[in-house]
Write an enzyme that holds these catalytic residues in place. Sequence first.
Site, PDB file in Angstrom:
ATOM      1  N   HIS A 198      -9.750   1.432   4.686  1.00 54.74           N
ATOM      2  CA  HIS A 198      -8.465   1.638   5.367  1.00 54.74           C
ATOM      3  C   HIS A 198      -8.654   2.626   6.523  1.00 54.74           C
ATOM      4  O   HIS A 198      -9.410   3.601   6.402  1.00 54.74           O
ATOM      5  CB  HIS A 198      -7.427   2.166   4.371  1.00 54.74           C
ATOM      6  CG  HIS A 198      -6.043   2.132   4.941  1.00 54.74           C
ATOM      7  ND1 HIS A 198      -5.579   3.095   5.805  1.00 54.74           N
ATOM      8  CD2 HIS A 198      -5.034   1.228   4.801  1.00 54.74           C
ATOM      9  CE1 HIS A 198      -4.336   2.793   6.162  1.00 54.74           C
ATOM     10  NE2 HIS A 198      -3.986   1.662   5.566  1.00 54.74           N
TER      11      HIS A 198
ATOM     12  N   LYS B 233      -0.047   4.292  -0.448  1.00 54.98           N
ATOM     13  CA  LYS B 233      -0.730   5.500   0.035  1.00 54.98           C
ATOM     14  C   LYS B 233      -0.527   6.647  -0.970  1.00 54.98           C
ATOM     15  O   LYS B 233      -0.493   6.406  -2.173  1.00 54.98           O
ATOM     16  CB  LYS B 233      -0.238   5.850   1.433  1.00 54.98           C
ATOM     17  CG  LYS B 233      -0.231   4.628   2.357  1.00 54.98           C
ATOM     18  CD  LYS B 233       0.030   4.964   3.782  1.00 54.98           C
ATOM     19  CE  LYS B 233       0.159   3.686   4.578  1.00 54.98           C
ATOM     20  NZ  LYS B 233       0.102   3.883   6.000  1.00 54.98           N
TER      21      LYS B 233
ATOM     22  N   SER C   1       3.302  -1.746  10.477  1.00 52.68           N
ATOM     23  CA  SER C   1       4.754  -1.744  10.722  1.00 52.68           C
ATOM     24  C   SER C   1       5.414  -3.087  10.395  1.00 52.68           C
ATOM     25  O   SER C   1       6.319  -3.538  11.104  1.00 52.68           O
ATOM     26  CB  SER C   1       5.048  -1.311  12.160  1.00 52.68           C
ATOM     27  OG  SER C   1       4.594   0.018  12.367  1.00 52.68           O
TER      28      SER C   1
ATOM     29  N   GLU D  60      -5.559  -4.553  10.770  1.00 55.13           N
ATOM     30  CA  GLU D  60      -4.547  -3.509  10.949  1.00 55.13           C
ATOM     31  C   GLU D  60      -4.858  -2.716  12.219  1.00 55.13           C
ATOM     32  O   GLU D  60      -5.682  -1.776  12.187  1.00 55.13           O
ATOM     33  CB  GLU D  60      -4.559  -2.556   9.763  1.00 55.13           C
ATOM     34  CG  GLU D  60      -4.236  -3.215   8.443  1.00 55.13           C
ATOM     35  CD  GLU D  60      -3.670  -2.210   7.452  1.00 55.13           C
ATOM     36  OE1 GLU D  60      -2.536  -2.416   7.010  1.00 55.13           O
ATOM     37  OE2 GLU D  60      -4.336  -1.215   7.151  1.00 55.13           O
TER      38      GLU D  60
ATOM     39  N   GLY E 140       2.267   2.641  10.679  1.00 55.63           N
ATOM     40  CA  GLY E 140       3.221   3.730  10.484  1.00 55.63           C
ATOM     41  C   GLY E 140       3.940   4.171  11.751  1.00 55.63           C
ATOM     42  O   GLY E 140       4.575   5.218  11.770  1.00 55.63           O
TER      43      GLY E 140
ATOM     44  N   GLU F  84      -6.934   4.986   7.642  1.00 61.23           N
ATOM     45  CA  GLU F  84      -6.650   6.404   7.374  1.00 61.23           C
ATOM     46  C   GLU F  84      -7.867   7.074   6.742  1.00 61.23           C
ATOM     47  O   GLU F  84      -8.185   8.225   7.048  1.00 61.23           O
ATOM     48  CB  GLU F  84      -5.406   6.533   6.488  1.00 61.23           C
ATOM     49  CG  GLU F  84      -4.137   6.259   7.292  1.00 61.23           C
ATOM     50  CD  GLU F  84      -2.954   5.775   6.477  1.00 61.23           C
ATOM     51  OE1 GLU F  84      -2.994   5.815   5.230  1.00 61.23           O
ATOM     52  OE2 GLU F  84      -1.973   5.342   7.112  1.00 61.23           O
TER      53      GLU F  84
ATOM     54  N   ASN G 180       0.855  -1.194   0.000  1.00 61.59           N
ATOM     55  CA  ASN G 180       0.000   0.000   0.000  1.00 61.59           C
ATOM     56  C   ASN G 180       0.891   1.245   0.000  1.00 61.59           C
ATOM     57  O   ASN G 180       1.453   1.617   1.021  1.00 61.59           O
ATOM     58  CB  ASN G 180      -0.899  -0.016   1.247  1.00 61.59           C
ATOM     59  CG  ASN G 180      -1.741   1.245   1.355  1.00 61.59           C
ATOM     60  OD1 ASN G 180      -1.895   1.983   0.385  1.00 61.59           O
ATOM     61  ND2 ASN G 180      -2.282   1.491   2.541  1.00 61.59           N
TER      62      ASN G 180
END
Length: 256
Positions: A96, A12, A214, A168, A174, A98, A10
């Site tokens: 996702h 992003k 991560s 996730e 991240g 985010e 991914n």
Amino acid sequence: MARRRLIAANWKMNKTPEETEAFVRSFLPEAARQASLEVLLLPPFTSLDRAGRLLVGTGIALGAQDLHFEAAGAFTGEVSAAMLSACGCRYVLVGHSERRALLREDDALVNRKLRRAVASGLVPILCVGETLAERRGGETERRIAAQLAAALDGVESRDVRPLIIAYEPVWAIGTGEAASPAAAEEVMGRIRETVGSAHGKEAREGVRLLYGGSVTPQNIASFLDRPDIDGALVGGASLRPDALARIVAAASSERA
Ligand code: PEP
């Protein structure tokens, strides 16, 4: 049932079409084709067409990071499932964290997107995960169950089997602080059971579960050691071709 492993990258909001091409040209010779393993690139929309052309015949799959829930029409700035398929996409991320957090995508919207993907012949990768506050409050199980129930509402059992679910934990994305493989597997085992209770044995055994948060070349093997973890959704570490190739190599040599 043997489930094919999947390593999904991914990217992003990173990489122009030129940078995408440079990545693919550098990555291809490093990523040996593995029958037991599927590799998937998820570039931004603007790189999909270029990536799709470069990946034809390579065995590396292409997917998008989002889609709109309607088939076409007056939705300025949005991208449809048909447009993604025309670029060569087979997969699409849905929900996702985010997008859930920064763009306020709620469970109902995630459900509409997932159903559009299924109806359009794309394989959705449904992302679920708890925040740090939810984890600390003992809410992980409830939150994940609610996300799953809402996202899969109205989806036929036959359409659940090819689905992919990425667990996730939001606090691991991240941050450099991955979940422990044991803790991830505990949640992912419950995800598999939940899918099985709602959609039957075939869906339970067929659904592929990815861990995300991560993941690195150093820790990927410890996740793939776990029977319920079928692969990984990789963000930061997938931006460099050498790092992604090392993750793929570690994942290939892990498969029993
Ligand atoms: C992600 O955003 O899906 C992700 C897993 O990111 P990272 O690997 O950087 O934690």
